[in-house]
Design an enzyme around this catalytic site. Sequence first.
Site, PDB file in Angstrom:
ATOM      1  N   ILE A  34      82.511  27.853  30.908  1.00  0.00           N
ATOM      2  CA  ILE A  34      82.810  27.495  32.132  1.00  0.00           C
ATOM      3  C   ILE A  34      82.744  28.350  33.325  1.00  0.00           C
ATOM      4  CG2 ILE A  34      85.446  28.127  32.321  1.00  0.00           C
ATOM      5  CD1 ILE A  34      86.091  25.183  33.081  1.00  0.00           C
ATOM      6  N   ASN A  94      84.769  38.689  21.033  1.00  0.00           N
ATOM      7  CA  ASN A  94      85.964  39.414  21.396  1.00  0.00           C
ATOM      8  C   ASN A  94      86.843  39.286  20.116  1.00  0.00           C
ATOM      9  OD1 ASN A  94      84.803  40.539  23.643  1.00  0.00           O
ATOM     10  ND2 ASN A  94      85.104  38.684  24.563  1.00  0.00           N
ATOM     11  N   GLU A 102      90.543  36.265  25.220  1.00  0.00           N
ATOM     12  CA  GLU A 102      91.611  35.381  25.857  1.00  0.00           C
ATOM     13  C   GLU A 102      91.794  34.155  25.080  1.00  0.00           C
ATOM     14  OE1 GLU A 102      89.990  35.159  29.661  1.00  0.00           O
ATOM     15  OE2 GLU A 102      90.365  37.377  30.099  1.00  0.00           O
ATOM     16  N   VAL A 103      91.059  33.593  24.542  1.00  0.00           N
ATOM     17  CA  VAL A 103      91.267  32.395  23.793  1.00  0.00           C
ATOM     18  C   VAL A 103      91.335  32.539  22.463  1.00  0.00           C
ATOM     19  CG1 VAL A 103      90.434  29.762  23.579  1.00  0.00           C
ATOM     20  CG2 VAL A 103      89.958  31.054  25.658  1.00  0.00           C
ATOM     21  N   HIS A 107      85.325  32.459  18.523  1.00  0.00           N
ATOM     22  CA  HIS A 107      84.305  31.960  19.510  1.00  0.00           C
ATOM     23  C   HIS A 107      83.276  33.085  19.462  1.00  0.00           C
ATOM     24  CE1 HIS A 107      87.103  33.500  22.460  1.00  0.00           C
ATOM     25  NE2 HIS A 107      86.303  33.752  23.035  1.00  0.00           N
TER      26      HIS A 107
HETATM   27  P1  5GP Z   1      87.411  35.406  25.354  1.00  0.00           P
HETATM   28  O1  5GP Z   1      87.594  36.497  26.561  1.00  0.00           O
HETATM   29  O2  5GP Z   1      88.473  34.803  25.005  1.00  0.00           O
HETATM   30  O3  5GP Z   1      86.029  36.193  24.314  1.00  0.00           O
HETATM   31  O4  5GP Z   1      86.430  34.342  26.060  1.00  0.00           O
HETATM   32  C1  5GP Z   1      86.836  32.898  26.359  1.00  0.00           C
HETATM   33  C2  5GP Z   1      85.596  32.369  27.351  1.00  0.00           C
HETATM   34  O5  5GP Z   1      86.269  31.069  27.364  1.00  0.00           O
HETATM   35  C3  5GP Z   1      85.523  33.055  28.786  1.00  0.00           C
HETATM   36  O6  5GP Z   1      84.352  33.266  28.860  1.00  0.00           O
HETATM   37  C4  5GP Z   1      86.153  31.636  29.459  1.00  0.00           C
HETATM   38  O7  5GP Z   1      85.206  31.637  30.554  1.00  0.00           O
HETATM   39  C5  5GP Z   1      85.899  30.574  28.647  1.00  0.00           C
HETATM   40  N1  5GP Z   1      86.566  29.223  28.807  1.00  0.00           N
HETATM   41  C6  5GP Z   1      88.009  29.408  29.018  1.00  0.00           C
HETATM   42  N2  5GP Z   1      88.666  28.285  29.459  1.00  0.00           N
HETATM   43  C7  5GP Z   1      87.328  27.270  29.171  1.00  0.00           C
HETATM   44  C8  5GP Z   1      87.357  26.013  29.128  1.00  0.00           C
HETATM   45  O8  5GP Z   1      88.154  25.129  29.513  1.00  0.00           O
HETATM   46  N3  5GP Z   1      85.830  25.553  29.082  1.00  0.00           N
HETATM   47  C9  5GP Z   1      84.798  26.248  28.774  1.00  0.00           C
HETATM   48  N4  5GP Z   1      83.624  25.513  28.665  1.00  0.00           N
HETATM   49  N5  5GP Z   1      85.200  27.709  28.755  1.00  0.00           N
HETATM   50  C10 5GP Z   1      86.440  27.958  28.964  1.00  0.00           C
END
Ligand code: 5GP
Length: 121
Positions: A34, A94, A102-103, A107
Amino acid sequence: MSYDDNNIFAKILRSEISCKKIYEDNFVLSFYDINPQKKIHALIIPKGKYIDLDDFSQKASSEEIVGLIKGINIVAKKLGMSVDTGKGYRALANISEHGGQEVPHLHFHLFGGENVGKMVE
Ligand code: 5GP
């Protein structure tokens, strides 16, 4: 830590939140990030409930592990950034707090479409 069924990617898997889908099969779902950090910024997630790569490595079946790794290649090809294009891309996961995750659903980020630069700032 147990898997949080309310994380955003779990909601995307249940179609409670929409995404710009790139690819889906029995093992993975891939969609655009996103908030893209590079010209192409895709995400690929396993369909199973795994918090991070360590959790996945310990608990996923061999089929699921193969499915995710092969899925990365399928998505890279679909987006025209696999090695056969002569360009390549970066696949990055990550992991937990120090990894900047973060999520809390495993992924891989797939960055490409341009030279993606230094790995760690
Ligand atoms: P992390 O920091 O966990 O490795 O990355 C999480 C990623 O998820 C971030 O790059 C963020 O932009 C993406 N993200 C968070 N919320 C959403 C969402 O609702 N939809 C999509 N497509 N990506 C998301």
